[in-house]
Design a protein around this motif. Structure first.
Motif, PDB file in Angstrom:
ATOM      1  N   MET A   1      -4.077  72.294 -20.118  1.00 15.99           N
ATOM      2  CA  MET A   1      -3.015  70.846 -21.027  1.00 15.99           C
ATOM      3  C   MET A   1      -1.708  70.927 -20.711  1.00 15.99           C
ATOM      4  SD  MET A   1      -2.953  69.725 -24.964  1.00 15.99           S
ATOM      5  CE  MET A   1      -4.477  68.524 -24.920  1.00 15.99           C
ATOM      6  N   LYS A   2      -1.020  69.738 -20.542  1.00 18.92           N
ATOM      7  CA  LYS A   2       0.437  69.845 -19.985  1.00 18.92           C
ATOM      8  C   LYS A   2       1.376  69.584 -22.019  1.00 18.92           C
ATOM      9  CE  LYS A   2       0.176  67.271 -15.757  1.00 18.92           C
ATOM     10  NZ  LYS A   2       1.132  65.896 -15.339  1.00 18.92           N
ATOM     11  N   LEU A   3       2.578  69.935 -21.119  1.00 19.04           N
ATOM     12  CA  LEU A   3       3.244  70.023 -22.627  1.00 19.04           C
ATOM     13  C   LEU A   3       3.167  68.569 -23.107  1.00 19.04           C
ATOM     14  CD1 LEU A   3       6.232  72.845 -21.389  1.00 19.04           C
ATOM     15  CD2 LEU A   3       3.976  72.463 -23.107  1.00 19.04           C
ATOM     16  N   HIS A   4       3.613  68.085 -24.580  1.00 15.77           N
ATOM     17  CA  HIS A   4       3.184  66.738 -24.730  1.00 15.77           C
ATOM     18  C   HIS A   4       4.800  66.418 -25.004  1.00 15.77           C
ATOM     19  CE1 HIS A   4       2.627  63.324 -27.073  1.00 15.77           C
ATOM     20  NE2 HIS A   4       3.031  63.147 -28.192  1.00 15.77           N
ATOM     21  N   TYR A  14       0.086  69.664 -31.037  1.00 15.49           N
ATOM     22  CA  TYR A  14      -0.681  68.253 -30.429  1.00 15.49           C
ATOM     23  C   TYR A  14      -1.690  68.830 -29.948  1.00 15.49           C
ATOM     24  CZ  TYR A  14      -1.118  65.168 -26.959  1.00 15.49           C
ATOM     25  OH  TYR A  14      -1.782  63.688 -25.479  1.00 15.49           O
ATOM     26  N   TYR A  15      -1.559  70.934 -29.498  1.00 14.72           N
ATOM     27  CA  TYR A  15      -2.745  70.835 -28.613  1.00 14.72           C
ATOM     28  C   TYR A  15      -3.437  70.927 -30.188  1.00 14.72           C
ATOM     29  CZ  TYR A  15      -5.893  74.558 -27.738  1.00 14.72           C
ATOM     30  OH  TYR A  15      -7.409  75.602 -27.215  1.00 14.72           O
ATOM     31  N   PHE A  16      -3.779  71.198 -31.550  1.00 15.67           N
ATOM     32  CA  PHE A  16      -4.714  71.538 -31.629  1.00 15.67           C
ATOM     33  C   PHE A  16      -5.370  70.130 -31.984  1.00 15.67           C
ATOM     34  CE2 PHE A  16      -2.476  75.217 -33.426  1.00 15.67           C
ATOM     35  CZ  PHE A  16      -3.987  76.366 -33.231  1.00 15.67           C
ATOM     36  N   SER A  19      -6.900  68.968 -28.694  1.00 16.16           N
ATOM     37  CA  SER A  19      -8.052  69.827 -27.917  1.00 16.16           C
ATOM     38  C   SER A  19      -9.131  70.502 -29.111  1.00 16.16           C
ATOM     39  CB  SER A  19      -7.411  70.907 -26.762  1.00 16.16           C
ATOM     40  OG  SER A  19      -6.442  70.626 -26.251  1.00 16.16           O
ATOM     41  N   GLU A  20      -8.334  70.444 -29.848  1.00 16.88           N
ATOM     42  CA  GLU A  20      -9.446  71.432 -30.741  1.00 16.88           C
ATOM     43  C   GLU A  20     -10.299  70.962 -32.414  1.00 16.88           C
ATOM     44  OE1 GLU A  20     -10.024  74.847 -30.797  1.00 16.88           O
ATOM     45  OE2 GLU A  20      -9.079  74.776 -29.210  1.00 16.88           O
ATOM     46  N   GLN A  21      -9.288  69.222 -31.978  1.00 21.41           N
ATOM     47  CA  GLN A  21      -9.959  68.376 -32.985  1.00 21.41           C
ATOM     48  C   GLN A  21      -9.460  68.969 -33.989  1.00 21.41           C
ATOM     49  OE1 GLN A  21     -12.309  68.439 -30.300  1.00 21.41           O
ATOM     50  NE2 GLN A  21     -10.615  66.821 -29.271  1.00 21.41           N
TER      51      GLN A  21
END
Length: 176
Positions: A1-4, A14-16, A19-21
């Motif tokens: 995943m790219k940096l936001h 943002y990752y959580f 990607s992890e919802q």
């Protein structure tokens, strides 16, 4: 995943979320003195676990927006518990556990041996052919592990066995 956004805390949150919802609030801070030393560093990670009471997330967001920067609180001598008390000022919570922070490598000769075996037979053969001894150094604690030719030959034998075990058996197909 790219940096936001390029901001570490925002990108972790943002990752959580994506990607992890898991909706998350992340606050991080580092204070670097003029001489280049770090005098304060810390942060928090808050995640919701369903079911979430109506309005709870909004109250947490409001509280986070009202607290000082993480580094400011640390430089004032605030503890992680003090930060939690500010973030959850009007929300009941309890601390599940507390432990001292420590930085320690978990390296061992056995783990290094497994890593060398994972390199494969060909790579180990190159080590054996080129040098009498091979040193492997842990990048975290700088501990050096020395392997003499005989040890590398034994590891190569394990690598060959592993390679043969990973291949499907013509009689049994891919059951192995």
């Amino acid at each position: 995943m790219k940096l936001h956004t390029g901001e570490i805390a925002e990108d972790i949150a943002y990752y959580f979320l994506k990607s992890e919802q898991i909706p998350s609030a992340v606050g991080l801070g580092v204070f670097v003195e003029p001489n280049g030393t770090v005098s304060a560093a810390g942060g928090f990670l808050i995640q919701t676990i369903p079911p979430v009471e109506d309005g709870l997330v909004d109250r947490i967001i409001k509280n986070i927006q009202e607290i000082p920067f993480v580094t400011h609180m640390i430089r004032e001598g605030k503890t992680p518990e003090d930060m939690l008390a500010r973030i959850f000022s009007d929300i009941p919570y309890h601390v599940l556990g507390k432990r001292e922070l420590s930085f320690a490598a978990t390296c061992s000769k056995e783990k290094v041996e497994k890593a060398l075996i994972a390199l494969g037979s060909d790579e180990l053969q190159t080590f054996i052919a080129e040098q009498e001894e091979t040193d492997v150094t842990c990048e975290y604690c700088r501990t050096s592990y020395r392997f003499v030719r005989k040890e590398l030959e034994d590891l190569q034998e394990h690598a060959v066995l592993r390679l043969n075990f990973d291949r499907p058996c013509p009689t049994l197909g891919s059951f192995l």
